[in-house]
Scaffold this active site. Structure first.
Site: not given
Length: 162
Positions: A23, A47, A96, A133
């Site tokens: 990040h 979440k 990614r 993460s």
């Protein structure tokens, strides 16, 4: 936020649970293209997060406290609605993998259609493509060191799981 029409502001949305060196790389590189980046922590009540919203806001704020071109906040609702509210002309995203690309392209197309907001994608630097993460949270759950995956001045060890 009147008077910001000429500023090139990008919104960098995410859960950032926690904020990683991947990040950080995206933010630093993104500053080459815009005047200001708003790191916006999306609140999704569905979440379960490892760190509380307050902890994430504090960690990221401390990380960027000496950079006036970076703002940190949280939001609820659609990212594109918050981007318009914050007068962001762009959404910054990182990719990614091919799977990330497909997902981000779909969201970018929808955001452009419903709100006229452009998304720009930066490809993750090769040395960071394995970092997520989710991976960091899993390591933290098992008491492993995450020093290689988060910015050193994030001070993640000062925070406890919620």
């Amino acid at each position: 936020m009147e008077g910001n029409e000429s500023l090139r502001i990008a919104l960098f949305p995410g859960t950032f649970d926690p904020f990683t060196i991947g990040h950080l790389s995206l933010v630093k590189r993104g500053l080459c293209f815009v005047d200001e980046i708003i790191i916006a922590i999306g609140i999704n009540l569905e979440k379960k997060t490892f760190f509380s919203l307050e902890q994430r806001l504090e960690m990221i704020t401390r990380l960027f406290e000496s950079n006036p071109r970076i703002k940190i906040c949280s939001y609820t609702g659609l990212t594109v609605d918050f981007a318009k509210e914050a007068e962001a002309r762009f959404i910054l995203r990182g990719v990614r993998s091919v799977n990330d690309f497909e997902y981000e392209k779909t969201i970018a197309d929808i955001n452009r259609e419903i709100a006229g907001i452009e998304t720009f994608v930066l490809f993750t630097e090769p040395e960071y493509t394995h970092i997520s993460s989710s991976l960091v949270r899993e390591l933290l759950t098992y008491g492993k060191s995450v020093a290689a995956f988060v910015p050193a001045n994030l001070h993640i060890d000062e925070y406890k799981k919620i």
